[in-house]
Design an enzyme around this catalytic site. Structure first.
Site, PDB file in Angstrom:
ATOM      1  N   VAL A  12      -5.084  26.419  12.819  1.00 48.34           N
ATOM      2  CA  VAL A  12      -4.616  25.065  12.543  1.00 48.34           C
ATOM      3  C   VAL A  12      -5.478  24.503  11.423  1.00 48.34           C
ATOM      4  O   VAL A  12      -6.710  24.531  11.512  1.00 48.34           O
ATOM      5  CB  VAL A  12      -4.761  24.206  13.821  1.00 48.34           C
ATOM      6  CG1 VAL A  12      -4.519  22.742  13.518  1.00 48.34           C
ATOM      7  CG2 VAL A  12      -3.831  24.705  14.913  1.00 48.34           C
ATOM      8  N   CYS A  13      -4.870  23.983  10.392  1.00 49.93           N
ATOM      9  CA  CYS A  13      -5.626  23.424   9.254  1.00 49.93           C
ATOM     10  C   CYS A  13      -6.400  22.185   9.685  1.00 49.93           C
ATOM     11  O   CYS A  13      -5.829  21.232  10.230  1.00 49.93           O
ATOM     12  CB  CYS A  13      -4.680  23.048   8.120  1.00 49.93           C
ATOM     13  SG  CYS A  13      -5.489  22.074   6.836  1.00 49.93           S
ATOM     14  N   VAL A  14      -7.678  22.166   9.408  1.00 54.27           N
ATOM     15  CA  VAL A  14      -8.528  21.072   9.884  1.00 54.27           C
ATOM     16  C   VAL A  14      -8.165  19.731   9.238  1.00 54.27           C
ATOM     17  O   VAL A  14      -8.113  18.698   9.932  1.00 54.27           O
ATOM     18  CB  VAL A  14     -10.035  21.382   9.687  1.00 54.27           C
ATOM     19  CG1 VAL A  14     -10.386  21.606   8.223  1.00 54.27           C
ATOM     20  CG2 VAL A  14     -10.899  20.293  10.291  1.00 54.27           C
TER      21      VAL A  14
END
Lengths: 101, 130, 135, 130, 101, 135
Positions: free
Chosen positions: D77-79
């Protein structure tokens, strides 16, 4: 009854504005917001969607045209610029609001 | 005049939430009442308190919360839509056995009837979506 | 019913690609309990919502299309389909589910719920509404 | 062959997640490796464990988790996107002072570099979005 | 290099398929998925977008046409139906994949 | 650079209405650290991303358009704009930001990053890419 129609998509990308223009009764008002404001620019292939809809009044949300770098001088003739306050006033002066999504 | 608002898209991904916030502020300034804001579809994601948006951008979730507190606005997240997307209050946490909850202050989770009621009770319903 | 408001649901999106069609139907079903005057309009890709023979088995998601047949039981029987939208897509009424309701005032006679209307007729119907919900 | 996948939309609201799941299943069945699935934009909402979807529909978030466990797939998941939308793991919870966390088993939060790396390391990158 | 193009929106709603057809090099393959499958139906106003793109090969995702109640007999001539396995095979037999979003 | 892959970012969406434009730019900036060959294409409403004079003050959200000017510093200097998309919208190159980069091999001479190309030319450029990211 008068209706305020809102359109928030570019007529180059989607069929939303064309649906609104086809299904809005004569005398209705159309407010272009968000990416819908691109449709208000003159000189494009699809400027005719608005230019041909003589029975409707068109408005454009000023903050959204400024955000996108569109000058008021490039709007199709006859389109009025309103701010959020004007948006609220249009919802009051019309009897109901239809969002074209 | 009495307004209700439907927000159909999540924060940041679509401008809908921001337009709705600016509309609500302008309506309140003009002396109108906001009866209810109903969050539907991905709009329920406006109601999370787990977000940490960049400091140089609008904090959408928090702005809703502050507007609700300042002007006594009823912020309702649709329960069915929230269950699909993972917005949880204390009741939902207990009922669905979750380890925590992420509902933002000022929001509540309730049923779709609240949207219909908003339509009935208000002079205008304005929808912001995609 | 004099205090009833006229609610119009405008459905402009195809099913399954996005959830709007299904979540719109969920509102209509809940809303039916409120004794308001309810109409549904299907325009543009929204007409695809009513296609017969939908089968989502291989995609693995819920097929909600049978739910439209229940609308009549909820007294939702004003279902407008825009003629121009059907024609643009090469569709006819035969491609769509046949939705009916039973008229209490005529000994529960079964009647069609769907009315195919032109853009101009639909524009007039929209003008008579108090509340428009868009999906 | 080595595949990576980008999922750009949240579960339920768009079919993208479902198509990506069905693609991943078919690729695994055909003997290919899934190097990484990268969740971006609203796609990060695939990684919540707070959802309770209807029992008669696919549980998208859980299906990802099960696929990851069964086939050792890296779900990232992209931060930056997660911070805007409220997906939180233990590190994010501590760093941003949240009361809990909602990351699903099998998902991890990391940077955008993971997407570029996936493009470099994989034979094919397939994007599912709106 | 050969490219597999994916399109997931109806050409009645958005400009996606037209962008793909305009910007796909000769010999490319186009797979219609999700709401993109509506564009594969014959007899509509916009069936010509595919019918006129003679230089491209068109595929449609079978599970998505079944979900939407579209019969294979209504597809524009020449469009091939594939399942998810066939989708994977197309990504392998082409050199890269471009999603038109 | 022989092992470098060719990355193409296709930007087809207008800014602000959705976040794709901004989050795409975030990927490009991070990706620039990976020493790959990077190109950006702006087509359809994506060309609006580069409009001059964007001012989001009244909307109250971040104006990210100044970030495009930084692309040159990140060695991202292959920026393709589709001619047909500009023309359809009544736009010319003068409406867009002037993006430049400094060429190390020519004593840091300032050069244009933007190249206006036809659909046919862009189709050929797309064919040469290893990885395409779509926003």
């Amino acid at each position: 009854m008068s209706i305020l129609h809102t359109v928030n998509k570019s007529t180059y990308e989607r069929d939303t504005l064309e649906a609104c223009v086809r299904l809005a009764a004569k005398g209705g008002s159309v407010l272009l917001i968000e990416d819908g404001v691109y449709s208000a620019m003159s000189g494009g292939n699809k400027s005719s969607v608005i230019e041909n809809a003589k029975d409707l009044s068109f408005y454009v949300l000023g903050p959204d045209i400024k955000a996108r770098g569109l000058g008021e001088d490039r709007l199709i003739d006859g389109i009025k610029v309103v701010d959020y306050k004007g948006f609220v006033e249009l919802t009051v002066s019309n009897d109901s609001v239809t969002a074209w999504l | 005049m009495k307004f209700s608002i439907q927000v159909s898209e999540g924060p940041y991904n679509h401008e809908s939430s921001v337009t709705a916030i600016n509309f609500v502020k302008a309506a309140v300034e003009a002396g109108h009442d906001i009866f209810r804001v109903f969050f539907y579809h991905d709009g329920v994601n406006n109601g999370t308190n787990y977000a940490t948006p960049p400091q140089d951008d609008m904090n959408i979730q928090k702005t809703w919360s502050e507007l609700a507190a300042a002007h006594d606005i009823d912020l309702v997240v649709c329960v069915a839509a929230a269950q699909r997307r993972g917005i949880v209050d204390e009741g939902e946490m207990t009922r669905n056995k979750k380890d925590g909850m992420n509902i933002m202050d000022g929001f509540r989770i309730s049923g779709l009837g609240q949207l219909i009621e908003a339509g009935i009770e208000s002079d205008r319903l304005v929808v912001f979506g995609d | 019913m004099s205090d009833a408001k006229k609610f119009m649901y405008i459905n402009r999106k195809a099913p399954y690609g996005t959830i709007y069609a299904w979540e719109s139907l969920e509102v209509v079903l809940i809303g039916a309990a409120f004794d308001q005057e309810v109409s549904l309009a299907f325009v543009d890709d929204g007409v695809y919502q009513l296609m017969k023979g939908q089968d989502t088995t291989e995609v693995g998601i819920k097929n909600f299309s049978p739910t439209y047949a229940a609308l009549g039981d909820y007294d939702v029987n004003k279902i407008y389909i825009e003629k121009e939208s059907l024609e643009a897509r090469g569709l006819t009424l035969d491609d769509l589910q046949h939705l009916v309701w039973e008229d209490e005032d005529e000994d529960w006679a079964e009647k069609d719920s769907i009315r195919v209307v032109t853009s101009a007729e639909l524009a007039e119907i929209f003008e008579q509404q108090d509340i428009t919900l868009s999906f």
